[in-house]
Design a protein around this motif. Structure first.
Motif, PDB file in Angstrom:
ATOM      1  N   ARG A  32       1.182  -1.022   0.667  1.00 54.56           N
ATOM      2  CA  ARG A  32       0.064   0.116  -0.169  1.00 54.56           C
ATOM      3  C   ARG A  32       0.858   1.785  -0.065  1.00 54.56           C
ATOM      4  O   ARG A  32       1.872   1.242  -0.119  1.00 54.56           O
ATOM      5  CB  ARG A  32      -1.155  -0.052   1.998  1.00 54.56           C
ATOM      6  N   ASP A  34       3.626   7.568   7.972  1.00 52.15           N
ATOM      7  CA  ASP A  34       4.148   5.815   8.384  1.00 52.15           C
ATOM      8  C   ASP A  34       5.458   5.814   8.510  1.00 52.15           C
ATOM      9  O   ASP A  34       6.337   5.194   9.239  1.00 52.15           O
ATOM     10  CB  ASP A  34       3.795   5.356   6.529  1.00 52.15           C
ATOM     11  N   ARG A  64      -1.104  -1.157   5.958  1.00 53.11           N
ATOM     12  CA  ARG A  64       0.437  -0.019   6.413  1.00 53.11           C
ATOM     13  C   ARG A  64       0.692  -0.705   6.923  1.00 53.11           C
ATOM     14  O   ARG A  64       0.597  -1.613   8.016  1.00 53.11           O
ATOM     15  CB  ARG A  64      -1.190   1.370   6.850  1.00 53.11           C
TER      16      ARG A  64
END
Length: 198
Positions: free
Chosen positions: A44, A63, A132
């Protein structure tokens, strides 16, 4: 999926609270990751952010995050980054976990690659809503995720695959005056002051 825009503070380079101007490192990361085939096949999207200790850019909500700081390495004080991973907003907000409290700036690309390679290999490819980095850390546990990242980092180091020194000499980051010095000189620069007022 790919790395999305790598963000930073619009005051980077003149923010008196930053340890050094991190923009060359962010740019080097963009150049490397955007041209590398591995980073077009991630489970992703990945959002990254650079910032200073004042955290105006909410580094821990991304992230992968990079906080510029000075630290000790091989007996010298050198520029580097606190590297975090697993932050994010959305329906399941997470604050990123610290992967390295300090990694020298020359190793930032290799450290980033280690995190992304673990995500590519172990990230969830069956459920896009669970794909994620933050969920991978939840699934593996923080200690196991770090262990895999450090193992990957050591492998990358052994193969000399990733380093900021892949750049030609003319494009390597150059440390300019400290942000405090720049801020002082900017106060005396009438054109800059006009820019700030507008």
């Amino acid at each position: 999926h790919t790395v999305r825009n790598i963000c930073g503070d619009y005051n980077a380079g003149v923010n008196p609270n930053e340890a050094f101007d991190y923009r060359p490192y962010a740019e080097a990361l963009v150049r490397y990751l955007n041209g590398h085939p591995d980073y077009y096949r991630m489970p992703r999207k990945v959002k990254m952010n650079f910032g200073a200790e004042d955290d105006r850019t909410l580094v821990k909500m991304h992230d992968v995050g990079f906080t510029a700081k000075m630290g000790e390495f091989e007996g010298k004080t050198v520029p580097g980054f606190r590297i975090t991973a697993g932050g994010g907003l959305g329906a399941a907000p997470h604050i990123a976990r610290t992967i390295w409290e300090f990694l020298p700036a020359t190793e930032v690309l290799r450290g980033c690659e280690a995190i992304l390679q673990v995500f590519i290999r172990d990230g969830n490819r069956k459920n896009v809503k669970h794909a994620r980095i933050k969920f991978l850390i939840d699934d593996l546990g923080e200690d196991e995720f770090k262990k895999r990242v450090y193992t990957e980092y050591d492998m990358l180091k052994a193969h000399v695959r990733a380093s900021l020194f892949y750049l030609p000499d003319s494009e390597r980051p150059v440390f300019l005056a400290s942000p405090a010095d720049v801020a002082i000189s900017n106060r005396a620069d009438t054109n800059y002051q006009k820019f700030v007022r507008n």
